[in-house]
Design an enzyme around this catalytic site. Structure first.
Site, PDB file in Angstrom:
ATOM      1  N   GLU A  55       0.798  -1.218   0.000  1.00 15.31           N
ATOM      2  CA  GLU A  55       0.000   0.000   0.000  1.00 15.31           C
ATOM      3  C   GLU A  55       0.839   1.281   0.000  1.00 15.31           C
ATOM      4  OE1 GLU A  55      -3.990  -1.867   2.072  1.00 15.31           O
ATOM      5  OE2 GLU A  55      -2.718  -0.550   3.296  1.00 15.31           O
ATOM      6  N   GLU A 100      -6.313  -7.371  -1.696  1.00 17.03           N
ATOM      7  CA  GLU A 100      -6.800  -7.336  -0.319  1.00 17.03           C
ATOM      8  C   GLU A 100      -8.229  -6.837  -0.346  1.00 17.03           C
ATOM      9  OE1 GLU A 100      -4.831  -5.229   2.784  1.00 17.03           O
ATOM     10  OE2 GLU A 100      -2.809  -5.668   2.064  1.00 17.03           O
TER      11      GLU A 100
END
Length: 468
Positions: free
Chosen positions: A231, A346
């Site tokens: 991320e 995710e």
């Protein structure tokens, strides 16, 4: 990722009309019934086969999951987790390859508020004498990652190996800043000494020889891809954040440089970014405004990046669960546009559990069930290549904890409601339309390494458009 261990989600829209239209298109295969092939959607895999993955000369689609604790938990805990994944027909697991801390003498601080190690395990630390990061290659260090890859190979699982965390859990980008006395999160992506430190770490991991099976990591087909970061953003949610000194090209430039560097070390494996998938336009929610410098399409289009990654946490992003349906469709469109596979890497919908996060679900299951079925069905039928919910867990060896707690409300287990649902979709993805739509035969010499396969042709508007 849920961002600390115990981990909490680290940190949005489409109109009701657009959502309804997307729902109609999905459920009915297009609400406008017509035999005209020119009206076919670009996401109809029968008309526009997507790019895909390939393994041993055959298309490769998959379900899987994420988990951060295999790098620090004892071997029986790792075994149980991977056996659970195997039982659910998961083919890929995404695992951390980072555990960064300050100096061992305590004079250089740890970034992770929970400490510089996890249960005594750490991978990188600051060496004051050398004034540089040093590597822990021993039993309480990278030998733990050796076991992860060796066990996964034994069970025929593939591992996405993530090289650094954007968040402070496990040290992350801010640990690099502390090491070198920098005070802006985005400097990780621009400062020469930090880029060199990251390259040195990547080189150390990629070139490592597994102490258990003797394989060099770069020669190990168990590795699905090297992932640049978890991320990555220009901000990390803390005092190191600064509002100036970067733009939406900063991360893309860094990812271009680092992906090319890793490719120079290892020609066998794919490279992915690990971004959350923020888009530069197309919606009113902040996730469509290249938030924190993340431009998903530009990142995925980079020459050294083999496939797209995107994440989905509506509740943490200030949206309703239904918002995720259009989010998935928009990323499948990006994948078609750039001609590469994409993975919902995710995702999660929160639940509440009894018995201090160790017991059965007592809140949120109907909402999770609906969301997971909708999201996976859209991904499956519209040409998605793989999905990895956050996160599969199993046994634990903590005192009074027979299973690993569901710290953030996103966890699930092999035998619970979510595990059964995810297992059903993992089976379906083995023969997903993204793979079934591929032409017979390999796109090149059959390889034991997973690789990206270009889309065959684009014919949505009535003409054939070869993929270059």
């Amino acid at each position: 990722m849920p961002a600390a261990a115990p981990v909490s989600r680290a940190s949005g829209g489409r109109s009701l009309r657009a959502a309804a239209a997307a729902l109609c298109a999905f459920l009915l295969g297009g609400c406008l019934k017509t035999p005209d092939r020119y009206a076919a959607t670009t996401l109809d895999v029968k008309v526009n086969p997507p790019a895909s993955f390939e393994l041993e000369g055959k298309p490769f689609c998959f379900g899987g999951s994420n988990n951060y604790y295999p790098i620090f938990k004892p071997r029986p805990v790792v075994d149980d987790l991977f056996l659970a994944a195997k039982a659910l027909d998961m083919r890929v697991m995404r695992v951390w390859a980072m555990m960064d801390r300050g100096s061992l003498d305590g004079k250089v601080a740890n970034s992770d508020p929970d400490g510089g190690d996890k249960e005594g395990v750490y991978f990188q630390y600051w060496d004051p004498a050398k004034k540089a990061p040093a590597y822990n290659d021993g039993p309480q260090g990278l030998e733990r990652l050796d076991y992860v890859l060796a066990k996964a190979a034994e069970l025929d699982l593939k591992i996405i190996v993530v090289l650094v965390n954007n968040w402070r859990a496990f040290g992350g980008i801010d640990q690099y800043l502390i090491w070198y006395g920098r005070d802006k999160h985005h400097e990780f992506f621009t400062a020469p000494e930090l880029k060199t430190a990251y390259k040195n770490w990547a080189s150390h991991v990629v070139g490592r020889t597994n102490s258990i099976n003797g394989r060099k990591y770069k020669d190990d087909p168990t590795v699905f891809s090297w992932e640049l970061a978890n991320e990555p953003r220009m901000k990390g949610g803390n005092a190191f954040d600064r509002s100036t000194g970067w733009d939406k090209t900063t991360l893309t430039d860094w990812a271009g440089e680092m992906s090319a560097y890793i490719k120079s070390l290892d020609s066998n494996h794919m490279v992915s970014v690990g971004d959350e998938g923020f888009l530069d336009g197309g919606g009113e929610h902040w996730a469509y405004k290249a938030n924190d410098g993340v431009d998903h399409k530009a990142l995925t289009a980079l020459p050294g990046i083999d496939f797209g990654t995107f994440h989905l946490y509506p509740e943490d992003w200030g949206a309703k669960l239904e918002w995720g349906e259009q989010w998935i469709i928009d990323h499948l469109r990006v994948a078609h546009e750039v001609g590469k596979p994409t993975v919902l890497e995710e995702y999660g919908a929160k639940v509440g559990r009894a018995n201090d996060k160790l017991g059965p679900i007592i809140k949120g299951w109907p909402e999770r069930e609906r969301a997971y079925r909708r999201w996976n069905e859209i991904l499956l039928r519209r040409g998605g290549n793989g999905f990895l919910p956050w996160m599969l867990s199993g046994i634990d060896e903590g005192e009074g904890r027979p299973i690993y707690p569901d710290y953030d409300g996103y966890g699930f287990y092999k035998d619970d409601e979510t595990g059964r649902l995810i297992g059903d979709y993992a089976k379906k993805f083995i023969t997903a339309p993204a793979c079934e739509s591929q032409p017979a035969g390999s796109s090149g010499p059959a390889s034991p390494f997973v690789r990206a396969r270009k889309a065959p042709e684009s014919v949505a508007f009535g003409w054939v458009e070869p993929k270059g």
